[in-house]
Design an enzyme around this catalytic site. Structure first.
Site, PDB file in Angstrom:
ATOM      1  N   ASP A 112      -0.451   4.839   1.385  1.00  4.79           N
ATOM      2  CA  ASP A 112      -0.779   6.339   2.584  1.00  4.79           C
ATOM      3  C   ASP A 112      -0.447   5.684   3.869  1.00  4.79           C
ATOM      4  O   ASP A 112      -1.222   4.437   4.006  1.00  4.79           O
ATOM      5  CB  ASP A 112      -2.142   6.163   2.328  1.00  4.79           C
ATOM      6  CG  ASP A 112      -2.392   7.870   1.052  1.00  4.79           C
ATOM      7  OD1 ASP A 112      -2.443   8.972   0.895  1.00  4.79           O
ATOM      8  OD2 ASP A 112      -2.498   6.370  -0.384  1.00  4.79           O
TER       9      ASP A 112
ATOM     10  N   GLU B 245      -1.740  10.146   4.770  1.00  4.29           N
ATOM     11  CA  GLU B 245      -2.695  10.721   3.586  1.00  4.29           C
ATOM     12  C   GLU B 245      -2.464  11.506   2.409  1.00  4.29           C
ATOM     13  O   GLU B 245      -3.306  12.761   2.754  1.00  4.29           O
ATOM     14  CB  GLU B 245      -4.044  10.532   4.286  1.00  4.29           C
ATOM     15  CG  GLU B 245      -3.949   8.566   5.379  1.00  4.29           C
ATOM     16  CD  GLU B 245      -3.663   7.723   4.896  1.00  4.29           C
ATOM     17  OE1 GLU B 245      -4.967   7.889   3.921  1.00  4.29           O
ATOM     18  OE2 GLU B 245      -3.358   6.990   5.580  1.00  4.29           O
TER      19      GLU B 245
ATOM     20  N   ASP C  50       0.398  -1.190  -0.299  1.00  5.45           N
ATOM     21  CA  ASP C  50      -0.281  -0.503  -0.423  1.00  5.45           C
ATOM     22  C   ASP C  50       1.068   1.534   0.126  1.00  5.45           C
ATOM     23  O   ASP C  50       1.949   1.094   0.076  1.00  5.45           O
ATOM     24  CB  ASP C  50      -1.058  -0.232   1.362  1.00  5.45           C
ATOM     25  CG  ASP C  50      -2.022   0.840   1.291  1.00  5.45           C
ATOM     26  OD1 ASP C  50      -2.428   1.266   0.350  1.00  5.45           O
ATOM     27  OD2 ASP C  50      -2.860   1.427   2.062  1.00  5.45           O
TER      28      ASP C  50
ATOM     29  N   ARG D 152     -15.714  12.313  -1.466  1.00  5.27           N
ATOM     30  CA  ARG D 152     -14.751  12.638  -0.776  1.00  5.27           C
ATOM     31  C   ARG D 152     -13.737  13.497  -2.704  1.00  5.27           C
ATOM     32  O   ARG D 152     -13.729  14.380  -1.678  1.00  5.27           O
ATOM     33  CB  ARG D 152     -13.481  11.464   0.011  1.00  5.27           C
ATOM     34  CG  ARG D 152     -13.775  11.528   1.897  1.00  5.27           C
ATOM     35  CD  ARG D 152     -12.488   9.880   2.270  1.00  5.27           C
ATOM     36  NE  ARG D 152     -12.871   9.481   1.895  1.00  5.27           N
ATOM     37  CZ  ARG D 152     -11.812   8.452   1.394  1.00  5.27           C
ATOM     38  NH1 ARG D 152     -11.359   8.511   2.942  1.00  5.27           N
ATOM     39  NH2 ARG D 152     -11.679   6.786   1.574  1.00  5.27           N
TER      40      ARG D 152
ATOM     41  N   GLY E  52      -5.027   2.459  -2.903  1.00  6.17           N
ATOM     42  CA  GLY E  52      -6.633   2.635  -3.420  1.00  6.17           C
ATOM     43  C   GLY E  52      -6.727   4.209  -3.381  1.00  6.17           C
ATOM     44  O   GLY E  52      -7.253   5.383  -3.509  1.00  6.17           O
TER      45      GLY E  52
END
Length: 202
Positions: free
Chosen positions: A66, A73, A64, A109, A154
């Site tokens: 973040d 993030e 991943d 978001r 993501g």
């Protein structure tokens, strides 16, 4: 801390990897080795990882981004450009409570990011986004051992691709923010890359 563990395990040999890490090779099961090492260490703040020798040499890292390879993030940092961080955080909190799935939360978001200059990403990459301690060393070490390294996030390609390039990773997969006339449109390209897509990439 290492010497008592080597003695307790009756180790065949030990390889000092750095001032903070050592590989110790011994007989017995991983469970036995872990228990023996833990007992020899007492209360010392040392991580113990025991594994079989067979299959120990890994060939693939999928990571991943973040709060993993980087300390931030990215969506929060983008939101901060227009003082939207609290609104984005509120949506994240709803998702954490199970009120929204990942795709719905991401779409909601990202909609808040409309009209943020795409060039803001470059500024964030230069002055805000930082690699996590050890990330560069980890990737470089894996690459030296012919391990394929892949970033699957993501988050967004605008961040993931430069971060992967900075680290020298083999590939990066993430969500694509839609841009129009140099501004974020507030949309994200389908299909949204979430947990299922991460599994597919793996």
């Amino acid at each position: 801390a290492v010497a008592p563990v080597v003695k307790a395990l009756g180790a065949e040999h030990a390889d000092r990897l750095s001032s903070r890490a050592t590989d110790i090779f011994c007989g017995g099961t991983p469970q036995q080795a872990r228990a023996t090492a833990r007992a020899a260490l007492g209360e010392a703040p040392v991580d113990v990882i025991a594994q079989e020798a067979a299959g120990r040499q890994k060939r693939l890292l999928v990571s991943d981004m973040d709060s993993t390879l980087i300390g931030q993030e990215c969506i929060d940092e983008l939101a901060a450009v227009h003082d939207l961080k609290p609104r984005v955080a509120a949506i994240t909190e709803r998702a954490m409570r199970g009120e929204l799935d990942f795709a719905a939360a991401l779409t909601e978001r990202v909609a808040l990011l409309a009209d943020i200059p795409a060039a803001s990403v470059d500024r964030l990459l230069d002055s805000v986004i930082t690699l996590s301690p050890g990330a560069a060393t980890m990737v470089a070490t894996l690459k030296a051992h012919d391990v394929r390294t892949v970033l699957v996030s993501g988050g967004f390609t605008l961040f993931a691709e430069p971060i992967a390039a900075r680290l020298g990773m083999d590939a990066a997969f993430a969500n694509r923010l839609l841009v129009a006339d140099g501004m974020l449109s507030g949309g994200v390209a389908e299909p949204i890359l979430g947990a299922d897509a991460k599994r597919e990439r793996l």
